[in-house]
Design a protein around this motif. Structure first.
Motif, PDB file in Angstrom:
ATOM      1  N   PRO B  32      41.694  43.208  32.811  1.00 27.62           N
ATOM      2  CA  PRO B  32      41.170  41.561  34.677  1.00 27.62           C
ATOM      3  C   PRO B  32      41.485  42.832  35.953  1.00 27.62           C
ATOM      4  O   PRO B  32      40.559  41.445  37.216  1.00 27.62           O
ATOM      5  CB  PRO B  32      42.573  40.616  34.518  1.00 27.62           C
ATOM      6  N   SER B  33      42.225  43.770  36.418  1.00 27.77           N
ATOM      7  CA  SER B  33      41.494  44.373  37.078  1.00 27.77           C
ATOM      8  C   SER B  33      40.277  44.137  37.481  1.00 27.77           C
ATOM      9  O   SER B  33      39.815  44.626  38.995  1.00 27.77           O
ATOM     10  CB  SER B  33      42.190  45.745  37.600  1.00 27.77           C
ATOM     11  N   ARG B  35      38.125  42.832  37.718  1.00 24.76           N
ATOM     12  CA  ARG B  35      37.318  41.279  39.053  1.00 24.76           C
ATOM     13  C   ARG B  35      38.017  42.172  40.093  1.00 24.76           C
ATOM     14  O   ARG B  35      37.493  40.684  41.167  1.00 24.76           O
ATOM     15  CB  ARG B  35      38.439  40.512  38.868  1.00 24.76           C
ATOM     16  N   ARG B  36      38.740  42.605  41.042  1.00 25.25           N
ATOM     17  CA  ARG B  36      39.307  43.513  42.338  1.00 25.25           C
ATOM     18  C   ARG B  36      38.428  43.680  42.862  1.00 25.25           C
ATOM     19  O   ARG B  36      38.953  43.574  44.262  1.00 25.25           O
ATOM     20  CB  ARG B  36      40.775  43.257  42.046  1.00 25.25           C
ATOM     21  N   CYS B  37      37.361  44.523  42.772  1.00 23.67           N
ATOM     22  CA  CYS B  37      36.644  44.960  43.099  1.00 23.67           C
ATOM     23  C   CYS B  37      36.294  44.707  44.233  1.00 23.67           C
ATOM     24  O   CYS B  37      35.725  43.466  44.170  1.00 23.67           O
ATOM     25  CB  CYS B  37      35.443  45.757  42.463  1.00 23.67           C
ATOM     26  N   ILE B  38      35.914  45.202  45.332  1.00 26.89           N
ATOM     27  CA  ILE B  38      35.192  44.284  46.733  1.00 26.89           C
ATOM     28  C   ILE B  38      34.364  45.468  46.921  1.00 26.89           C
ATOM     29  O   ILE B  38      33.983  45.725  48.167  1.00 26.89           O
ATOM     30  CB  ILE B  38      36.611  44.559  47.640  1.00 26.89           C
ATOM     31  N   GLU B  39      33.769  46.543  45.975  1.00 27.30           N
ATOM     32  CA  GLU B  39      32.516  47.193  46.524  1.00 27.30           C
ATOM     33  C   GLU B  39      32.603  48.475  47.569  1.00 27.30           C
ATOM     34  O   GLU B  39      31.294  48.500  48.203  1.00 27.30           O
ATOM     35  CB  GLU B  39      31.335  46.045  46.510  1.00 27.30           C
ATOM     36  N   ARG B  58      30.560  52.293  42.119  1.00 27.07           N
ATOM     37  CA  ARG B  58      30.418  51.099  42.431  1.00 27.07           C
ATOM     38  C   ARG B  58      29.493  50.335  42.463  1.00 27.07           C
ATOM     39  O   ARG B  58      29.382  49.197  41.989  1.00 27.07           O
ATOM     40  CB  ARG B  58      30.146  51.684  44.288  1.00 27.07           C
ATOM     41  N   VAL B  62      28.643  46.191  40.467  1.00 23.24           N
ATOM     42  CA  VAL B  62      27.886  45.332  40.221  1.00 23.24           C
ATOM     43  C   VAL B  62      26.630  44.692  39.337  1.00 23.24           C
ATOM     44  O   VAL B  62      26.653  43.712  39.094  1.00 23.24           O
ATOM     45  CB  VAL B  62      26.519  45.407  41.761  1.00 23.24           C
ATOM     46  N   LEU B  63      26.283  46.064  38.905  1.00 23.25           N
ATOM     47  CA  LEU B  63      24.951  46.036  38.040  1.00 23.25           C
ATOM     48  C   LEU B  63      25.209  44.933  36.738  1.00 23.25           C
ATOM     49  O   LEU B  63      25.168  44.284  35.776  1.00 23.25           O
ATOM     50  CB  LEU B  63      24.786  46.608  37.680  1.00 23.25           C
ATOM     51  N   ARG B  91      42.033  48.481  45.946  1.00 21.30           N
ATOM     52  CA  ARG B  91      42.696  46.723  45.364  1.00 21.30           C
ATOM     53  C   ARG B  91      42.854  47.353  43.964  1.00 21.30           C
ATOM     54  O   ARG B  91      43.524  46.443  42.821  1.00 21.30           O
ATOM     55  CB  ARG B  91      40.998  46.453  44.562  1.00 21.30           C
TER      56      ARG B  91
END
Lengths: 354, 113, 341
Positions: B32-33, B35-39, B58, B62-63, B91
């Motif tokens: 689940p972590s 989902r936390r990515c902020i790029e 990174r 996105v892809l 994150r």
């Protein structure tokens, strides 16, 4: 579902002044070759049907817009060429410019805007023109694209209409895609009727003449022409692909025709359908047919009961017979390629929709 | 055959509707972590593989999110599993596990085919 | 009528400032042109970052203004203002004449009118809504599409009328990002089967507890964040909305179909504020909001003696910021009245 009230509000924000009479007419470079009836019918419409004064000067030249957009003609040159047109207009005693081409219209608009913000450029242009030709010019009082002018007379045309844009077999309004040239209002939304997002110039004609306007997802997409992109053969796939993208997007709506106001768009949306069919075997109309692409003058002519062959519809790549059948227009196939004296001309090969 | 010297190109748009995002859903569920990515790109900046290849965790994130799976498969092989990305991630994304799971997912996909 | 202070505007800032001034023993009249107080707050359902019901804040404010020194004149606007010998004479729309020593301008903000961003088709395409429209649906506990079905895929467009030269607003309204995050969470809670996408240019999560809310939206509610400015909305043949955006982090254009689109409208100088700026000859900035005498230590001060600012009439602010700013205005006004005597 779209709500028309919202569009009407936008249209009311973008109403420009269009002169009512006494026009100085400037032609397009390519329309006389590709849609040869259009400009002639515009003159007939204005002079004979509506009783207006339209003046043409044989000394008028290209605006050099194609060269300018292909990075061949520098800005100072095109400004001087445009200034010369203004000088011809001044000499003829006209103040209202009627522009046949969307590229030219966009350039006139852009140049006038440039001069407004950079008066030194205007002064330089005056100097260049005077040195080169001894001519002087005034800024036009009114600049309108000829689709603006036809739009402004659309109700008068509707009042004189012989046919409506209705499928004579089903009684349903014809489904019409309108395509606006990018340079008509994307650069300066205020210079176009209805602005740039929901232009009204062509949809207003379709509404007034009984058709139904189609809004499809790629409605605002460029036709793909570009300028320099098309000129190099190896790049043409880039131009074609953009057109195919548009056509794929409109296909599910089963349009009966496309109405365009730009010479380049009309030409490419017409001719690329042939290319796409030849290259990929794809067509975008119903029953494997292609979609006729008409100019607003041609459509006005049909509405007013003109003979399609006098309007030059036979010189398109995509032939208009399916559309003419829907409209219930009687056509004489044997007259299609006759000169005005009745002599038979050679019949073009590989036409589509025949 | 190309008789005109040019052809119709495929659009490079990410077509969200037609893409398959099963890997993204798989990672969302198992790590689940993810989902936390902020790029932010912290992972890629410090990445051993990124120094010599076009590998970017990174970008991969996105892809995967968009279901652009074609590019993902070969990229995953480049990771050396050194764990520096996990160390720097602001994150707290368990990036190492993301890679491991994604590789396994690829295997199961291949097995399915 | 004579009063110590007139507060123009009965929203959160006006109510807080007036209440605090009255508490200090001065007489205050609040002029609110609408029939009810509370300003923009009454249109909101829950407030970020803790999802407090706006009615709780309104309850607090209603309590603050309950003071015998305070007169609340609703459905009343300012018609004209004159100043003679240090006294402002205000004529109201109801014909009343009020003489006052000090004025607090608390004219608030107007929400950006989303139809001005023509490319988003607000008012043209069904199922394109503004953030304020969505709050109404939340309050009614009914988020539905025009055809009565529940939306499956919902997009939130950040920066509508903010950071946008084309809208004439280059400033950041700073609260739309967190509003989007809050509304995305509310949507996910109300419609657990839905997918929610936020289209943002930058996530500006500057306030206290905002970033935490953003993290919660990602982790707990699986809200998707796509970096890129939506440039065009259309309608697909199947009736769904189509958005065009560049996924700037993938470096490629992205096309997505959505059932519903919510536009995060920014904050602008209010129409009422513009009228007051002309009547009182008050300076405004390039962003059209009122211009304080100093950005650091004079944000409540105007260029006119005895005229003070409270709240979002000077810049976009959250509710806690508005309340603090209004309290600060009260301090400045009280000091002014004391020094005048």
């Amino acid at each position: 579902m779209m709500k028309n009230e919202g569009k009407k509000r936008i249209w009311s924000d973008y109403q420009k002044e269009i002169a009512d009479d006494h026009f100085f007419y400037v032609r397009s470079c390519i329309r006389q070759s590709f849609f040869p009836g259009s400009e002639q019918f515009f003159l007939n419409l204005m002079r004979k049907v509506l009783g207006k004064d339209v003046y043409e000067d044989p000394a008028h030249t290209t605006c050099t817009g194609i060269g300018y957009h292909s990075d061949i003609v520098p800005a100072a040159t095109i400004m001087t060429v445009v200034a010369r047109h203004f000088a011809l207009m001044k000499e003829a005693g006209y103040k209202n410019l009627a522009v046949s081409c969307v590229t030219s219209f966009g350039l006139y608009t852009e140049i006038l805007e440039t001069w407004k913000h950079f008066p030194a450029e205007l002064e330089k242009t005056r100097e260049y023109l005077f040195k080169a030709t001894g001519r002087e010019f005034d800024i036009p009082e009114n600049v309108a694209h000829t689709s603006d002018i036809v739009y402004s007379f659309r109700d008068q045309i509707a009042a004189k209409a012989k046919i409506k844009l209705v499928n004579s077999i089903t009684g349903e309004p014809l489904k019409i895609v309108e395509h606006i040239g990018c340079h008509y209002s994307k650069m300066f939304p205020k210079s176009g009727i209805g602005g740039a997002e929901f232009p009204h110039v062509l949809s207003g004609m379709i509404d007034a003449w009984g058709g139904e306007v189609i809004d499809y997802p790629e409605r605002r997409h460029c036709c793909g022409f570009g300028f320099r992109q098309y000129l190099v053969q190896a790049n043409r796939g880039y131009s074609l692909s953009n057109t195919v993208k548009k056509f794929n997007s409109m296909k599910p709506y089963k349009p009966d025709m496309i109405l365009a106001n730009c010479p380049g768009c009309t030409m490419f949306m017409d001719k690329w359908q042939y290319t796409a069919k030849e290259l990929e075997g794809i067509t975008f109309g119903e029953k494997g047919e292609s979609i006729p692409v008409l100019t607003y003058e041609e459509l006005a002519g049909l509405v007013l009961g003109m003979n399609p062959w006098d309007l030059g519809l036979q010189y398109h790549m995509v032939q208009s017979e399916p559309l003419l059948r829907k409209l219930g227009v009687e056509i004489n196939a044997s007259d299609k390629y006759k000169t005005k004296d009745g002599k038979q001309m050679p019949v073009p090969q590989n036409l589509i929709n025949v | 055959m190309n008789k005109f010297g040019y052809s119709v190109a495929q659009p490079r748009v990410i077509d969200y509707e037609s893409n398959d995002r099963s890997l993204s859903e798989y990672l969302n569920a198992l790590e689940p972590s993810f989902r936390r990515c902020i790029e932010c790109g912290g992972c890629s900046a410090t990445c051993t593989a990124a120094a010599y290849t076009s590998f970017s965790l990174r970008e991969l994130h996105v892809l995967i999110r968009r279901g652009e799976s074609r590019k993902i498969q070969s990229a995953l092989k480049k990771c050396m599993l050194c764990g520096k990305c996990t160390l720097v991630c602001p994150r707290g994304v368990n990036t190492r596990n993301v890679i491991t799971l994604a590789r396994n997912f690829k295997v199961s996909l291949n097995n399915a085919v | 009528m004579n009063t110590d202070v007139v507060v123009i505007g009965g929203g959160a800032a006006g109510m807080e400032a007036a209440g605090r001034i009255a508490q200090a023993g001065y007489s205050v009249s609040v002029l609110e042109k609408k029939s009810e107080t509370g300003g923009n707050l009454v249109n909101w359902y829950q407030l970020f970052p803790d999802r407090k019901d706006s009615r709780e804040v309104l309850g607090y404010l209603n309590n603050v203004v309950r003071n015998e020194k305070l007169k609340m004149l609703t459905s009343t606007s300012v018609k004209s203002v004159d100043r003679q010998k240090g006294v402002y004479r205000i004529k109201t729309s109801s014909g009343e004449i009020i003489d006052t020593e000090a004025i607090v301008v608390a004219t608030g903000f107007d929400l950006f009118k989303s139809e001005r961003k023509e490319e988003y088709g607000y008012g043209i395409y069904e199922n394109v809504y503004s953030s304020a429209d969505l709050e109404k649906m939340f309050r009614a506990a009914e988020v539905k599409l025009k055809n009565g079905t529940l939306p499956q895929k919902i997009g939130m467009v950040h920066c509508v009328g903010s950071r946008d030269e084309k809208s004439g607003n280059i400033y950041c309204s700073k609260l739309c990002c967190v509003t989007a995050v809050k509304q995305a969470i509310e949507l996910r809670e109300m419609l657990p089967a839905s997918k929610v996408f936020c289209f943002y240019m930058d996530m500006r999560m500057g306030g206290a507890h905002y970033e935490e809310l953003y993290l919660e939206a990602q982790e707990k509610h699986s809200v998707n964040f796509i970096r890129g400015k939506v440039s065009e909305v259309g309608e697909a043949h199947n009736g769904k909305l189509i958005v065009k955006v560049e996924d700037t982090l993938a470096g490629r254009p992205l096309r997505m179909e959505l059932d519903m689109l919510v536009l995060m409208a920014g904050m602008e100088m209010s129409g009422g504020g513009k009228e007051i700026s002309e009547l009182l000859d008050l300076d405004t900035g390039d962003n059209r909001f009122f211009k304080s005498t100093d950005n650091h230590f004079g944000s409540n001060m105007s260029n006119s003696e005895g005229v003070f600012y409270a709240g979002t009439c000077i810049a976009p602010m959250s509710i806690p910021e508005t309340i603090s700013h209004a309290r600060a205005a009260a301090v400045d006004v009280i000091q002014y009245l004391k020094s005048a005597k």
